[in-house]
Motif scaffolding. Structure first.
Motif, PDB file in Angstrom:
ATOM      1  N   LEU A  25      16.441  61.480  51.900  1.00 51.84           N
ATOM      2  CA  LEU A  25      17.624  61.270  51.052  1.00 51.84           C
ATOM      3  C   LEU A  25      18.435  60.128  51.641  1.00 51.84           C
ATOM      4  N   THR A  26      19.221  59.479  50.815  1.00 50.65           N
ATOM      5  CA  THR A  26      20.164  58.519  51.378  1.00 50.65           C
ATOM      6  C   THR A  26      21.296  59.303  52.035  1.00 50.65           C
ATOM      7  N   CYS A  27      21.947  58.676  53.006  1.00 51.20           N
ATOM      8  CA  CYS A  27      23.026  59.315  53.756  1.00 51.20           C
ATOM      9  C   CYS A  27      23.889  58.205  54.319  1.00 51.20           C
TER      10      CYS A  27
ATOM     11  N   LEU B 195      16.624  60.194  56.852  1.00 48.67           N
ATOM     12  CA  LEU B 195      17.906  59.798  56.269  1.00 48.67           C
ATOM     13  C   LEU B 195      17.891  58.282  56.118  1.00 48.67           C
ATOM     14  N   LEU B 196      18.071  57.830  54.884  1.00 46.33           N
ATOM     15  CA  LEU B 196      18.116  56.391  54.625  1.00 46.33           C
ATOM     16  C   LEU B 196      19.571  55.957  54.466  1.00 46.33           C
ATOM     17  N   VAL B 197      20.052  55.157  55.411  1.00 42.27           N
ATOM     18  CA  VAL B 197      21.367  54.541  55.236  1.00 42.27           C
ATOM     19  C   VAL B 197      21.123  53.357  54.306  1.00 42.27           C
ATOM     20  N   GLY B 198      21.158  53.665  53.014  1.00 41.38           N
ATOM     21  CA  GLY B 198      20.783  52.683  51.999  1.00 41.38           C
ATOM     22  C   GLY B 198      21.939  51.757  51.669  1.00 41.38           C
ATOM     23  N   ASP B 199      21.592  50.530  51.280  1.00 46.79           N
ATOM     24  CA  ASP B 199      22.651  49.631  50.821  1.00 46.79           C
ATOM     25  C   ASP B 199      23.125  50.040  49.424  1.00 46.79           C
ATOM     26  N   SER B 200      22.526  51.096  48.869  1.00 44.81           N
ATOM     27  CA  SER B 200      23.086  51.728  47.665  1.00 44.81           C
ATOM     28  C   SER B 200      24.523  52.164  47.916  1.00 44.81           C
ATOM     29  N   LEU B 201      24.936  52.232  49.177  1.00 40.76           N
ATOM     30  CA  LEU B 201      26.334  52.575  49.479  1.00 40.76           C
ATOM     31  C   LEU B 201      27.291  51.560  48.852  1.00 40.76           C
TER      32      LEU B 201
ATOM     33  N   GLY C  94      17.754  52.218  58.491  1.00 37.49           N
ATOM     34  CA  GLY C  94      18.893  51.390  58.082  1.00 37.49           C
ATOM     35  C   GLY C  94      18.431  50.249  57.188  1.00 37.49           C
ATOM     36  N   ASP C  95      19.084  50.089  56.052  1.00 35.53           N
ATOM     37  CA  ASP C  95      18.749  48.992  55.131  1.00 35.53           C
ATOM     38  C   ASP C  95      19.316  47.671  55.640  1.00 35.53           C
ATOM     39  N   LEU C  96      18.469  46.662  55.727  1.00 33.42           N
ATOM     40  CA  LEU C  96      18.968  45.299  55.939  1.00 33.42           C
ATOM     41  C   LEU C  96      19.542  44.821  54.604  1.00 33.42           C
TER      42      LEU C  96
ATOM     43  N   VAL D 246      14.199  49.781  60.389  1.00 32.40           N
ATOM     44  CA  VAL D 246      14.949  49.027  59.383  1.00 32.40           C
ATOM     45  C   VAL D 246      14.095  48.858  58.133  1.00 32.40           C
ATOM     46  N   LYS D 247      14.759  48.697  57.007  1.00 31.25           N
ATOM     47  CA  LYS D 247      14.052  48.488  55.734  1.00 31.25           C
ATOM     48  C   LYS D 247      14.470  47.148  55.149  1.00 31.25           C
ATOM     49  N   LEU D 248      13.489  46.449  54.592  1.00 28.59           N
ATOM     50  CA  LEU D 248      13.797  45.198  53.880  1.00 28.59           C
ATOM     51  C   LEU D 248      13.002  45.138  52.586  1.00 28.59           C
TER      52      LEU D 248
ATOM     53  N   ALA E  51       8.922  48.687  54.469  1.00 27.70           N
ATOM     54  CA  ALA E  51       8.954  47.705  53.388  1.00 27.70           C
ATOM     55  C   ALA E  51       9.403  48.381  52.094  1.00 27.70           C
ATOM     56  N   HIS E  52       9.703  47.606  51.082  1.00 31.98           N
ATOM     57  CA  HIS E  52      10.233  48.156  49.813  1.00 31.98           C
ATOM     58  C   HIS E  52       9.748  47.250  48.680  1.00 31.98           C
ATOM     59  N   LEU E  53       8.897  47.790  47.810  1.00 34.26           N
ATOM     60  CA  LEU E  53       8.331  47.029  46.686  1.00 34.26           C
ATOM     61  C   LEU E  53       8.609  47.749  45.368  1.00 34.26           C
TER      62      LEU E  53
ATOM     63  N   LEU F 265       6.507  52.474  53.555  1.00 35.95           N
ATOM     64  CA  LEU F 265       6.721  51.663  52.363  1.00 35.95           C
ATOM     65  C   LEU F 265       7.473  52.496  51.329  1.00 35.95           C
ATOM     66  N   VAL F 266       8.548  51.949  50.795  1.00 35.55           N
ATOM     67  CA  VAL F 266       9.235  52.569  49.653  1.00 35.55           C
ATOM     68  C   VAL F 266       8.753  51.881  48.380  1.00 35.55           C
ATOM     69  N   LEU F 267       8.384  52.668  47.398  1.00 38.61           N
ATOM     70  CA  LEU F 267       8.012  52.143  46.076  1.00 38.61           C
ATOM     71  C   LEU F 267       9.016  52.665  45.064  1.00 38.61           C
ATOM     72  N   GLU F 268       9.702  51.745  44.381  1.00 40.08           N
ATOM     73  CA  GLU F 268      10.771  52.138  43.461  1.00 40.08           C
ATOM     74  C   GLU F 268      10.418  51.741  42.032  1.00 40.08           C
ATOM     75  N   LEU F 269      10.528  52.717  41.136  1.00 41.58           N
ATOM     76  CA  LEU F 269      10.428  52.480  39.696  1.00 41.58           C
ATOM     77  C   LEU F 269       9.140  51.736  39.303  1.00 41.58           C
TER      78      LEU F 269
ATOM     79  N   GLY G  27       8.303  57.446  47.450  1.00 43.05           N
ATOM     80  CA  GLY G  27       8.556  57.028  46.082  1.00 43.05           C
ATOM     81  C   GLY G  27       9.935  57.401  45.590  1.00 43.05           C
ATOM     82  N   ILE G  28      10.465  56.554  44.699  1.00 47.51           N
ATOM     83  CA  ILE G  28      11.668  56.886  43.922  1.00 47.51           C
ATOM     84  C   ILE G  28      11.388  56.384  42.512  1.00 47.51           C
ATOM     85  N   GLY G  29      11.227  57.314  41.583  1.00 48.89           N
ATOM     86  CA  GLY G  29      10.763  56.931  40.252  1.00 48.89           C
ATOM     87  C   GLY G  29       9.353  56.373  40.303  1.00 48.89           C
TER      88      GLY G  29
HETATM   89  O1  KIV Z   1      19.617  51.764  49.107  1.00 49.37           O
HETATM   90  C1  KIV Z   1      18.937  52.725  48.707  1.00 49.37           C
HETATM   91  O2  KIV Z   1      19.438  53.813  48.398  1.00 49.37           O
HETATM   92  C2  KIV Z   1      17.487  52.536  48.607  1.00 49.37           C
HETATM   93  C3  KIV Z   1      16.687  53.650  47.988  1.00 49.37           C
HETATM   94  C4  KIV Z   1      16.958  53.739  46.532  1.00 49.37           C
HETATM   95  C5  KIV Z   1      15.239  53.523  48.270  1.00 49.37           C
HETATM   96  O3  KIV Z   1      17.001  51.528  49.010  1.00 49.37           O
END
Ligand code: KIV
Ligand code: NA
Length: 265
Positions: free
Chosen positions: A22-24, A41-47, A83-85, A112-114, A136-138, A179-183, A202-204
């Motif tokens: 989950l993001t956190c 725990l993904l510290v996502g830049d979705s913040l 942590g999201d770059l 880290v994720k990019l 990675a994130h594709l 690897l994160v795969l989105e949508l 995966g997310i979607g």
């Molecule tokens: O920032 C984020 O929450 C994400 C997820 C949606 C994978 O990158």
């Protein structure tokens, strides 16, 4: 439980034991989600959208990501912290990416994720050789929303799917450990997950990934905006936030989430 390691996450992928992420963004939720059994725990830049009220993740800065990573790291005991770059913190050069990754690792990230494929492969190799685990994130890469023309399903045509398969293979070969795969279509995500030795989250992207991630505030039904189809409201029928997090973990592990009839493309 013992602290999660990359080795353990790889074993879970190989064994088909699903990984719950989950993001956190803060210490309170980090403690709660860790206790509820969330693996990562993904510290996502979705913040940028969820906490800061921006319309996209584009405005988020490295300092802001480091601050939230420190908060999460303080509250967490055993989960694997990613942590999201943010946008603009790794595109200029491999050296810029290293500097930004070091900032997040020193803030308490384990990885880290990019976003993106192709040009990112050499950056991933550069970081991995220097001791930094990389995710990675594709697929849909939200930092490129303006270039992509909105939040739309990716990899739908043959060229798009072939490119994603190739980029995923290159990133894993370069040393990406996740690897994160989105949508993207679930069949494509399933193929990539089977082909790669590393966990694919995966997310979607359907139920055949090694694990799932959702934005915390979306699955707790706190988000005012209309949610994408792949989100399930885990507060519905839950007695508490911790109960909702536990039910999310259980649903990912027993593969009742995502539901192919409701949450996939
Ligand atoms: O920032 C984020 O929450 C994400 C997820 C949606 C994978 O990158
Ligand atoms: Na992100």
């Amino acid at each position: 439980r013992k602290p999660l390691t990359l080795h353990r996450l790889r074993e879970m992928h190989a064994a088909g034991d699903k990984i719950a992420m989950l993001t956190c963004y803060d210490a309170t939720f980090a403690t709660l989600l860790d206790a509820a059994g969330v693996d990562c725990l993904l510290v996502g830049d979705s913040l940028g959208m969820v906490l800061q009220g921006h319309a996209s993740t584009v405005p988020v800065t490295l300092d802001e990501m480091a601050y939230h990573t420190r908060c999460v790291a303080r509250g967490n005991q055993t989960a694997w912290v990613i942590g999201d770059l943010p946008f603009g913190s790794y595109q200029a050069s491999k050296e810029q990416a290293l500097h930004s990754a070091v900032t997040l690792m020193q803030a308490g990230a384990h990885m880290v994720k990019l976003e993106g494929g192709g040009w990112t492969t050499e950056t991933v190799r550069f970081l991995v050789e220097r001791g930094i685990p990389v995710c990675a994130h594709l697929g849909l890469t939200p930092q490129s929303v303006h270039a992509l023309g909105g939040y739309r399903v990716q990899g739908r045509n043959m060229e798009g799917a072939a490119q994603l398969r190739q980029q995923a293979g290159e990133l894993a070969e370069a040393g990406a450990a996740m690897l994160v795969l989105e949508l993207i279509p679930s069949t494509l995500a399933g193929e990539v997950t089977t082909a790669l030795p590393i966990p694919v989250i995966g997310i979607g992207a359907g139920v055949d990934c090694s694990g799932q991630v959702l934005v915390l505030h979306d699955m707790l039904n706190l988000t005012a905006a209309r949610l994408p189809r792949f989100v399930r409201n885990f507060m519905a029928g839950s007695a508490s936030v911790e109960d909702a997090a536990r039910r999310y973990v259980a649903a990912v592990k027993d593969q009742s989430f995502p539901d192919p009839a409701l949450h996939t493309y």
